[in-house]
Write a protein that holds these residues in place. Structure first.
Motif, PDB file in Angstrom:
ATOM      1  N   GLN A  47       0.815  -1.218   0.000  1.00 13.68           N
ATOM      2  CA  GLN A  47       0.000   0.000   0.000  1.00 13.68           C
ATOM      3  C   GLN A  47       0.848   1.268   0.000  1.00 13.68           C
ATOM      4  OE1 GLN A  47      -3.208   0.033   2.712  1.00 13.68           O
ATOM      5  NE2 GLN A  47      -3.983  -1.934   2.017  1.00 13.68           N
ATOM      6  N   GLU A  48       1.926   1.212   0.767  1.00 10.59           N
ATOM      7  CA  GLU A  48       2.811   2.375   0.867  1.00 10.59           C
ATOM      8  C   GLU A  48       3.328   2.749  -0.520  1.00 10.59           C
ATOM      9  OE1 GLU A  48       3.606   5.280   2.919  1.00 10.59           O
ATOM     10  OE2 GLU A  48       2.495   3.617   3.847  1.00 10.59           O
ATOM     11  N   THR A  49       3.753   1.745  -1.271  1.00  7.88           N
ATOM     12  CA  THR A  49       4.302   1.991  -2.600  1.00  7.88           C
ATOM     13  C   THR A  49       3.220   2.482  -3.559  1.00  7.88           C
ATOM     14  OG1 THR A  49       5.724   0.114  -2.138  1.00  7.88           O
ATOM     15  CG2 THR A  49       5.807   1.014  -4.354  1.00  7.88           C
ATOM     16  N   TRP A  50       2.053   1.882  -3.457  1.00  5.82           N
ATOM     17  CA  TRP A  50       0.961   2.334  -4.321  1.00  5.82           C
ATOM     18  C   TRP A  50       0.659   3.813  -4.064  1.00  5.82           C
ATOM     19  CZ3 TRP A  50      -1.090   1.567  -8.719  1.00  5.82           C
ATOM     20  CH2 TRP A  50      -1.165   0.296  -9.270  1.00  5.82           C
ATOM     21  N   LYS A  51       0.677   4.199  -2.800  1.00  4.65           N
ATOM     22  CA  LYS A  51       0.453   5.611  -2.468  1.00  4.65           C
ATOM     23  C   LYS A  51       1.461   6.490  -3.189  1.00  4.65           C
ATOM     24  CE  LYS A  51      -1.638   5.462   2.016  1.00  4.65           C
ATOM     25  NZ  LYS A  51      -1.427   5.435   3.446  1.00  4.65           N
ATOM     26  N   LEU A  52       2.711   6.058  -3.089  1.00  2.00           N
ATOM     27  CA  LEU A  52       3.795   6.812  -3.715  1.00  2.00           C
ATOM     28  C   LEU A  52       3.592   6.885  -5.234  1.00  2.00           C
ATOM     29  CD1 LEU A  52       6.582   8.137  -3.612  1.00  2.00           C
ATOM     30  CD2 LEU A  52       7.602   5.853  -3.607  1.00  2.00           C
ATOM     31  N   VAL A  53       3.275   5.748  -5.815  1.00  3.15           N
ATOM     32  CA  VAL A  53       3.092   5.705  -7.272  1.00  3.15           C
ATOM     33  C   VAL A  53       1.931   6.616  -7.704  1.00  3.15           C
ATOM     34  CG1 VAL A  53       2.426   4.232  -9.212  1.00  3.15           C
ATOM     35  CG2 VAL A  53       4.106   3.430  -7.569  1.00  3.15           C
ATOM     36  N   LEU A  54       0.842   6.538  -6.953  1.00  2.00           N
ATOM     37  CA  LEU A  54      -0.308   7.377  -7.307  1.00  2.00           C
ATOM     38  C   LEU A  54       0.030   8.854  -7.178  1.00  2.00           C
ATOM     39  CD1 LEU A  54      -3.400   5.505  -5.805  1.00  2.00           C
ATOM     40  CD2 LEU A  54      -2.471   5.401  -8.106  1.00  2.00           C
ATOM     41  N   ASP A  55       0.726   9.208  -6.100  1.00  2.00           N
ATOM     42  CA  ASP A  55       1.144  10.608  -5.931  1.00  2.00           C
ATOM     43  C   ASP A  55       2.023  11.046  -7.091  1.00  2.00           C
ATOM     44  OD1 ASP A  55      -0.241  10.892  -3.643  1.00  2.00           O
ATOM     45  OD2 ASP A  55       1.447  10.585  -2.291  1.00  2.00           O
ATOM     46  N   TYR A  56       2.939  10.153  -7.440  1.00  2.00           N
ATOM     47  CA  TYR A  56       3.874  10.468  -8.513  1.00  2.00           C
ATOM     48  C   TYR A  56       3.133  10.683  -9.842  1.00  2.00           C
ATOM     49  CZ  TYR A  56       7.610   9.809 -11.925  1.00  2.00           C
ATOM     50  OH  TYR A  56       8.476   9.971 -12.976  1.00  2.00           O
ATOM     51  N   LEU A  57       2.250   9.753 -10.155  1.00  2.00           N
ATOM     52  CA  LEU A  57       1.536   9.847 -11.440  1.00  2.00           C
ATOM     53  C   LEU A  57       0.596  11.056 -11.470  1.00  2.00           C
ATOM     54  CD1 LEU A  57       0.854   6.054 -12.011  1.00  2.00           C
ATOM     55  CD2 LEU A  57       2.374   7.504 -13.335  1.00  2.00           C
ATOM     56  N   SER A  58      -0.053  11.344 -10.343  1.00  2.00           N
ATOM     57  CA  SER A  58      -0.915  12.528 -10.274  1.00  2.00           C
ATOM     58  C   SER A  58      -0.111  13.789 -10.510  1.00  2.00           C
ATOM     59  CB  SER A  58      -1.582  12.634  -8.905  1.00  2.00           C
ATOM     60  OG  SER A  58      -2.593  11.677  -8.803  1.00  2.00           O
ATOM     61  N   ALA A  59       1.023  13.865  -9.815  1.00  2.00           N
ATOM     62  CA  ALA A  59       1.873  15.049  -9.947  1.00  2.00           C
ATOM     63  C   ALA A  59       2.327  15.209 -11.392  1.00  2.00           C
ATOM     64  CB  ALA A  59       3.087  14.931  -9.014  1.00  2.00           C
ATOM     65  N   LYS A  60       2.645  14.079 -12.008  1.00  2.00           N
ATOM     66  CA  LYS A  60       3.098  14.109 -13.393  1.00  2.00           C
ATOM     67  C   LYS A  60       1.972  14.605 -14.306  1.00  2.00           C
ATOM     68  CE  LYS A  60       5.267  10.897 -16.540  1.00  2.00           C
ATOM     69  NZ  LYS A  60       5.552   9.467 -16.700  1.00  2.00           N
ATOM     70  N   GLU A  61       0.790  14.085 -14.069  1.00  2.00           N
ATOM     71  CA  GLU A  61      -0.343  14.444 -14.907  1.00  2.00           C
ATOM     72  C   GLU A  61      -0.667  15.929 -14.763  1.00  2.00           C
ATOM     73  OE1 GLU A  61      -3.358  11.072 -15.916  1.00  2.00           O
ATOM     74  OE2 GLU A  61      -4.326  12.393 -14.494  1.00  2.00           O
ATOM     75  N   GLN A  62      -0.488  16.456 -13.561  1.00  2.00           N
ATOM     76  CA  GLN A  62      -0.825  17.852 -13.331  1.00  2.00           C
ATOM     77  C   GLN A  62       0.370  18.791 -13.507  1.00  2.00           C
ATOM     78  OE1 GLN A  62      -2.517  17.565  -9.440  1.00  2.00           O
ATOM     79  NE2 GLN A  62      -4.106  16.178 -10.187  1.00  2.00           N
ATOM     80  N   GLY A  63       1.499  18.211 -13.881  1.00  2.00           N
ATOM     81  CA  GLY A  63       2.670  19.032 -14.144  1.00  2.00           C
ATOM     82  C   GLY A  63       3.236  19.744 -12.926  1.00  2.00           C
ATOM     83  N   LYS A  64       3.141  19.112 -11.773  1.00  2.00           N
ATOM     84  CA  LYS A  64       3.713  19.718 -10.560  1.00  2.00           C
ATOM     85  C   LYS A  64       5.192  19.335 -10.446  1.00  2.00           C
ATOM     86  CE  LYS A  64      -0.575  19.725  -7.940  1.00  2.00           C
ATOM     87  NZ  LYS A  64      -1.394  18.881  -7.056  1.00  2.00           N
ATOM     88  N   VAL A  65       6.019  20.207 -10.968  1.00  2.00           N
ATOM     89  CA  VAL A  65       7.428  19.861 -11.154  1.00  2.00           C
ATOM     90  C   VAL A  65       8.162  19.593  -9.831  1.00  2.00           C
ATOM     91  CG1 VAL A  65       9.578  20.563 -12.257  1.00  2.00           C
ATOM     92  CG2 VAL A  65       7.383  21.315 -13.189  1.00  2.00           C
ATOM     93  N   GLU A  66       7.955  20.475  -8.855  1.00  2.00           N
ATOM     94  CA  GLU A  66       8.716  20.328  -7.608  1.00  2.00           C
ATOM     95  C   GLU A  66       8.389  19.022  -6.897  1.00  2.00           C
ATOM     96  OE1 GLU A  66       8.162  23.928  -5.311  1.00  2.00           O
ATOM     97  OE2 GLU A  66       8.437  25.006  -7.205  1.00  2.00           O
ATOM     98  N   GLU A  67       7.080  18.791  -6.742  1.00  2.00           N
ATOM     99  CA  GLU A  67       6.660  17.541  -6.092  1.00  2.00           C
ATOM    100  C   GLU A  67       7.197  16.341  -6.842  1.00  2.00           C
ATOM    101  OE1 GLU A  67       2.516  16.913  -5.247  1.00  2.00           O
ATOM    102  OE2 GLU A  67       2.273  19.050  -4.816  1.00  2.00           O
ATOM    103  N   LEU A  68       7.157  16.470  -8.143  1.00  2.00           N
ATOM    104  CA  LEU A  68       7.543  15.357  -9.001  1.00  2.00           C
ATOM    105  C   LEU A  68       8.989  14.934  -8.737  1.00  2.00           C
ATOM    106  CD1 LEU A  68       6.121  13.720 -11.178  1.00  2.00           C
ATOM    107  CD2 LEU A  68       7.159  15.195 -12.889  1.00  2.00           C
ATOM    108  N   ALA A  69       9.878  15.906  -8.618  1.00  2.00           N
ATOM    109  CA  ALA A  69      11.290  15.619  -8.408  1.00  2.00           C
ATOM    110  C   ALA A  69      11.474  14.821  -7.116  1.00  2.00           C
ATOM    111  CB  ALA A  69      12.077  16.923  -8.345  1.00  2.00           C
ATOM    112  N   ASP A  70      10.816  15.281  -6.064  1.00  2.00           N
ATOM    113  CA  ASP A  70      10.940  14.620  -4.770  1.00  2.00           C
ATOM    114  C   ASP A  70      10.387  13.196  -4.822  1.00  2.00           C
ATOM    115  OD1 ASP A  70      11.303  14.322  -1.989  1.00  2.00           O
ATOM    116  OD2 ASP A  70       9.143  14.719  -1.736  1.00  2.00           O
ATOM    117  N   LEU A  71       9.185  13.086  -5.406  1.00  2.00           N
ATOM    118  CA  LEU A  71       8.552  11.770  -5.498  1.00  2.00           C
ATOM    119  C   LEU A  71       9.371  10.837  -6.387  1.00  2.00           C
ATOM    120  CD1 LEU A  71       4.894  13.035  -5.910  1.00  2.00           C
ATOM    121  CD2 LEU A  71       5.745  11.685  -4.006  1.00  2.00           C
ATOM    122  N   GLY A  72       9.955  11.419  -7.436  1.00  2.00           N
ATOM    123  CA  GLY A  72      10.784  10.640  -8.350  1.00  2.00           C
ATOM    124  C   GLY A  72      11.958  10.002  -7.613  1.00  2.00           C
ATOM    125  N   VAL A  73      12.586  10.769  -6.736  1.00  2.00           N
ATOM    126  CA  VAL A  73      13.720  10.248  -5.970  1.00  2.00           C
ATOM    127  C   VAL A  73      13.280   9.082  -5.088  1.00  2.00           C
ATOM    128  CG1 VAL A  73      15.381  10.778  -4.133  1.00  2.00           C
ATOM    129  CG2 VAL A  73      14.970  12.422  -5.994  1.00  2.00           C
TER     130      VAL A  73
END
Lengths: 338, 184
Positions: free
Chosen positions: A3-29
């Motif tokens: 579940q923890e990983t799914w949360k991360l993946v969903l956050d990452y994909l949402s951020a990507k879809e919405q073009g939130k660059v800063e969040e994306l970098a952190d989540l990407g790491v």
């Protein structure tokens, strides 16, 4: 994936879809860290991403239609008459709105929408010929005389390797569990991951799928809606009865017979004469003209890779016919069933 | 249509809703909006009545909405609130009836076949999820609402929304893996 990983993946994909660059970098790491923990993780992530993309498309249904018609009906009583120009103007507005929406939609969900057109490639075996085809994914197909097969030009990269068959073919499918191989023929669909099997799907006769190696799933396929699949193992065949539409399974003694045609052999087992003649026509690229219909006449015979004369001689003896050959046409006279 | 017409339109600032746009809007919104209405009132027929009212009102205004998605969901929510004030009919079991909506398909065009087929399979699975989780899935993936927007529309916490989505995706992944394993 936990579940923890799914949360991360969903956050990452949402951020990507919405073009939130800063969040994306952190989540990407954080995602990278997780990936490095186990080589298996990459595969899990790929699958998660696939699910993400594929759930963005809702299957079209007609469910809305009935209730919409009702709304239209309710509105009709109070709908004012409108001038013709008004209608033209509003049509224009609709087009603009549709275009705008299309653009917006595409900008938001680039990856989710399959927009590019796929071209279909068709290969045909003319009567008297058997064609050997290698698909871009390294699957091999032997196409019987008078049959044709179509496949999309993107078959190598598509999620599903879909082909359409008319007639008969033997498939040796390159194993690739991530990309199921699907054959559509007449009213059945055959799904495999990597096996060899023969499909007979001539017009006007019940389609058959015979398995030589591996495992295949066969289901009825009408208007895109599949029935429950039956699973076939080697030396089994699935038949979809043309009249009842029922799928059933039969054991066969030796599935090798089903692909005898590749070596020019013909095997008839209580086969109606009409079908026998059709098979001969395709096999030898000839036309057969008969005096009578040979209704309720069946033939059981095996032919090796022999000349048409030999085939006709055998039939002459069994059915008491006489025949003459004129170029590519064979005239059959007389004949009686046993 | 000429260029001039297009330009003229924007100058007028007239965003009229015509028959086609109206139909498109309904078709597009129906799957999720209907599920949302059913979720709120727990009655299929009552849900449809609310949808009818909302769309009839839109048609009468004849103006394209700036943010139609947000408007429609709010309107349905208001409609449901009114319904609860008026009547308190007993709940009905609607799981089975409702699932029909998504399964029956007449799609063939082979060009999009692969994608559609997959999506159909996935939505078949999604429709097997518990009612609330299923609705959240539709709102999140189809309508593109954020956790927060969904939380507001459903009167639940953001954490609950996230939890449902995570469990929903986990469920899908398990099922898909299982499907694939069957062929090995």
């Amino acid at each position: 994936m936990d579940q923890e990983t799914w949360k991360l993946v969903l956050d990452y994909l949402s951020a990507k879809e919405q073009g939130k660059v800063e969040e994306l970098a952190d989540l990407g790491v954080r995602l990278q860290n997780w990936l490095h923990k186990d080589p298996q993780h990459q595969q899990e992530l790929d699958q998660a991403m696939q699910l993400w993309e594929q759930t963005a498309i809702i299957p079209q249904t007609e469910a809305w239609k009935e209730s919409f018609d009702h709304i239209q009906f309710l509105l009709q009583t109070e709908r004012p008459q409108r001038s013709k120009t008004f209608i033209i103007w509003s049509a224009a507005a609709a087009v603009i709105a549709a275009m705008a929406m299309f653009l917006l939609f595409n900008m938001n969900r680039e990856a989710a929408l399959p927009v590019n057109q796929i071209a279909w490639i068709t290969k045909t075996s003319s009567p008297g010929k058997i064609t050997n085809i290698m698909l871009p994914d390294s699957s091999e197909i032997w196409l019987n005389s008078g049959s044709s097969i179509s496949f999309p030009d993107n078959i190598k990269i598509a999620n599903f390797r879909t082909v359409k068959l008319s007639g008969e073919a033997f498939f040796k499918v390159k194993r690739d569990p991530k990309h199921p191989f699907i054959v559509h023929s007449l009213n059945i669909q055959t799904q495999v991951l990597g096996t060899s099997f023969n499909i007979r799907a001539w017009q006007k006769s019940s389609p058959e799928v015979t398995v030589l190696t591996g495992k295949v799933a066969v289901s009825r396929d009408s208007a895109g809606l599949q029935s429950k699949a039956i699973h076939l193992l080697p030396n089994q065949k699935g038949i979809c009865d043309l009249k009842s539409g029922q799928l059933h399974l039969e054991d066969v003694e030796d599935a090798g017979f089903a692909i005898g045609w590749i070596e020019g052999k013909m095997t008839f087992d209580q086969m109606p004469m009409e079908t026998v003649f059709e098979t001969i026509e395709r096999r030898y690229g000839v036309k057969i003209v008969t005096e009578q219909a040979f209704k309720a006449c069946n033939l059981t015979a095996k032919f090796g890779n022999v000349s048409i004369n030999e085939v006709l001689k055998t039939i002459q003896m069994t059915l008491d016919i006489s025949y003459t050959i004129n170029k590519q046409t064979i005239y059959i006279k007389g004949g009686k069933c046993n | 249509m000429g260029e001039n017409n297009t330009a003229g339109f924007y100058e007028d600032g007239l965003h009229t809703l015509d028959d086609k746009a109206f139909e498109d809007l309904y078709r597009r919104m129906h799957p999720t909006l209907k599920r949302y209405a059913i979720y709120l009132v727990k009655d299929i027929e009552e849900a449809q009545l609310i949808l009818n009212d909302v769309f009839i009102a839109i048609w009468k205004n004849k103006v394209r909405l700036m943010n139609e998605k947000a408007y429609l969901f709010r309107a349905v929510k208001n409609g449901a609130n009114n319904y609860h004030k008026i009547s308190r009919t007993s709940f009905r079991n609607l799981e089975d009836e409702e699932i029909q909506d998504v399964v029956d398909l007449k799609a063939d065009p082979f060009q999009t076949y692969m994608y559609k087929d997959r999506a159909r399979m996935l939505y078949h699975l999604i429709d097997q999820m518990p009612e609330r989780r299923r609705l959240i899935f539709y709102m999140y993936r189809i309508e593109g609402f954020s956790y927060k927007e969904i939380a507001t529309l459903l009167d639940i916490s953001v954490r609950t929304v996230e939890d449902h989505l995570v469990k929903g995706f986990q469920f899908l992944q398990e099922k898909v893996l299982k499907n694939e394993a069957e062929f090995r």
